[in-house]
Design a protein around this motif. Structure first.
Motif, mmCIF file in Angstrom:
data_model
loop_
_atom_site.group_PDB
_atom_site.id
_atom_site.type_symbol
_atom_site.label_atom_id
_atom_site.label_comp_id
_atom_site.label_asym_id
_atom_site.label_seq_id
_atom_site.Cartn_x
_atom_site.Cartn_y
_atom_site.Cartn_z
ATOM 1 N N ILE A 160 3.414 5.874 7.014
ATOM 2 C CA ILE A 160 2.362 5.376 6.097
ATOM 3 C C ILE A 160 2.200 3.870 6.278
ATOM 4 N N SER A 173 0.387 4.193 -2.758
ATOM 5 C CA SER A 173 0.063 5.598 -2.490
ATOM 6 C C SER A 173 1.050 6.519 -3.222
ATOM 7 N N THR A 196 5.228 1.962 -10.760
ATOM 8 C CA THR A 196 5.250 3.263 -10.078
ATOM 9 C C THR A 196 6.132 4.256 -10.850
ATOM 10 N N SER A 198 -0.043 6.664 -6.871
ATOM 11 C CA SER A 198 -1.162 7.590 -7.143
ATOM 12 C C SER A 198 -0.653 9.026 -7.259
ATOM 13 N N ARG A 199 0.238 9.397 -6.344
ATOM 14 C CA ARG A 199 0.778 10.773 -6.413
ATOM 15 C C ARG A 199 1.625 10.957 -7.670
ATOM 16 N N PRO A 214 0.797 -1.236 0.000
ATOM 17 C CA PRO A 214 0.000 0.000 0.000
ATOM 18 C C PRO A 214 0.829 1.285 0.000
ATOM 19 N N VAL A 215 2.037 1.222 0.561
ATOM 20 C CA VAL A 215 2.853 2.451 0.587
ATOM 21 C C VAL A 215 3.254 2.805 -0.851
ATOM 22 N N ASP A 248 7.450 -3.588 0.054
ATOM 23 C CA ASP A 248 6.689 -2.339 -0.026
ATOM 24 C C ASP A 248 7.539 -1.167 0.472
ATOM 25 N N THR A 296 -1.142 1.882 7.252
ATOM 26 C CA THR A 296 -1.778 0.897 6.368
ATOM 27 C C THR A 296 -1.837 -0.488 7.019
#
Ligand code: ADE
Length: 419
Positions: free
Chosen positions: A392, A30, A62, A33-34, A26-27, A354, A396
């Motif tokens: 983060i 995130s 990513t 997404s940014r 999940p890190v 992660d 999460t």
């Protein structure tokens, strides 16, 4: 897009497994997404030399989301997951040059293909790409601005290059981040190494004597997990401080010359060369199993050692070779002495990768923001980034923690208050 992979038809399976790993990252998600929104890597060509696994695939996604153009090769000839390579090429726009089991010539041809893509940032695991760019492929230095390095072994090599004044561009040592080595090296290597041994051999660890060579973060993880599964664990060390740590953690510490005769399973994780040599192989019990989980396949003396003294060699299972010795005993070598966790299993689980790969992605961004001021040396990622990754991750994982009160903050910053 140029690629050299085993079989494009494996892409569906690879994609499903990449998305499974993503659920545990999940890190990185995130950050992705940014990156998708801000495009911090727009127009940047990146060359990566990493183990081609489902976790690496999510890092590659990513970087692509951040606007980078990415070429990827393997950082070990046996660690590639061919289905992942196929999906990265078909579904995620990455130029992949990696085939599980490739010979040395192909391995280096694949590194060269990545340098042919004229990377501006290199991302290494073991510094093979950096080494090639400083050796036979110095032309690549014209476009490379900076790089990152994932692992302890690579960082040691790069620090030596910087010390001798030959490092031609700045490197961020991702391994030095707390959110990398405390978790990946210890819990990742601990679990994945035993996973590799068990998948290859199906042995029972309970009651077995396991000799772990090296008590760094990786050795600590392997020893802790072997003990947890009921093994008697012996540590070999050359550093007296680490040897005391091992003793006080409850392990027996012995020189390899003594441990060789009692071990059922030997695991090297030292980062050094020829830790188990001819004299040790000859002292081992019949049926001893030997493997390595350090980055390079140099920890076991095979050429000039086991390969030379053996009277025969037989493949007995996937990743298991039997060597008959002149003394009548048989020794079993796993994964040709290469990283057993990535050769016979799938490497570290996504939950720890992660954090390691969040550091990689944020290091790439940080390098671009600070490249004007970075010297040609080995840099550590700023602590704020490291701590933010931990924050983060904790969130999460669904845990909360305390925060300092104003009074506590003042107390920590003061020196007047005593008894
Ligand atoms: N190194 C150790 N485990 C790994 C994994 N799962 N993916 C990439 N690199 C690794």
């Amino acid at each position: 897009m140029e690629c050299d992979i085993r079989d494009a038809a494996l892409a569906d399976r690879g994609r499903a497994r990449i998305l499974w790993a993503d659920r545990h990252m999940p890190v990185l998600a995130s950050i992705r997404s940014r990156f998708e929104r801000d495009k911090p890597l727009k127009g940047i060509r990146m060359g990566a030399c990493l183990h081609v696994t489902t976790e690496t695939a999510n890092l590659m996604r990513t970087l692509v989301a951040g606007g980078a153009q990415v070429a990827l090769c393997a950082s070990n000839p046996l660690s590639t997951q061919d289905d992942v390579a196929a999906s990265l090429a078909r579904d995620f726009g990455v130029s992949v040059f990696a085939i599980k089991g490739e010979d040395n010539a192909t391995y280096y041809r694949h590194l060269a293909s990545v340098l042919d893509s004229k990377p501006m940032i290199t991302m290494d695991d073991g510094a093979d790409l950096v080494s090639l760019a400083h050796g036979d492929r110095r032309d690549a230095l014209q476009t490379i601005l900076a790089g990152t390095e994932e692992t302890t072994t690579g960082v040691i090599r790069l620090q030596s290059m910087a010390k001798h004044g030959v490092l031609a561009y700045p490197i961020v040592a991702v391994n030095e981040a707390m959110t990398k080595h405390f978790f990946d090296n210890r819990y990742g290597t601990g679990q994945s190494t035993l996973d590799g041994v068990i998948r290859a051999t199906n042995i029972l660890l309970a009651g077995a004597t396991v000799v772990v060579a090296g008590y760094g973060w990786c050795g600590k993880g392997v020893a802790m997990r072997a003990k947890g599964m009921g093994a008697h664990v012996i540590i070999t060390e050359v550093n007296p401080v680490k040897a005391i740590e091992a003793i006080m953690d409850g392990f027996l510490v012995q020189p390899m010359a003594e441990a060789a005769g009692v071990g059922d399973l030997f695991i090297t994780v030292t980062g050094n060369k020829h830790v188990i040599r001819t004299e040790h192989f000859l002292a081992m019990k019949d049926g001893a199993i030997v493997c390595n989980s350090g980055h390079f396949n140099v920890e076991l003396q095979l050429e000039g050692g086991l390969y030379d003294i053996a009277v025969s060699k037989t493949a007995v299972r996937d990743f298991v070779e039997e060597f008959a010795l002149p003394n009548g005993r048989k020794i079993y070598l796993l994964a040709e002495g290469r990283l057993v966790n990535l050769s016979a299993a799938e490497g570290h689980p996504a939950v720890v990768m992660d954090m390691s790969f969040a550091n990689q992605a944020l290091s790439a961004e940080w390098i671009l923001q600070h490249r004007a001021s970075l010297g040609k040396s080995v840099h550590v990622i700023p602590e704020e980034i490291d701590v933010e990754i931990a924050r983060i991750k904790l969130d999460t994982l669904g845990y909360r923690m305390d925060t300092l009160t104003e009074e506590q903050r003042r107390y920590l910053a003061s020196w007047q208050e005593g008894t």
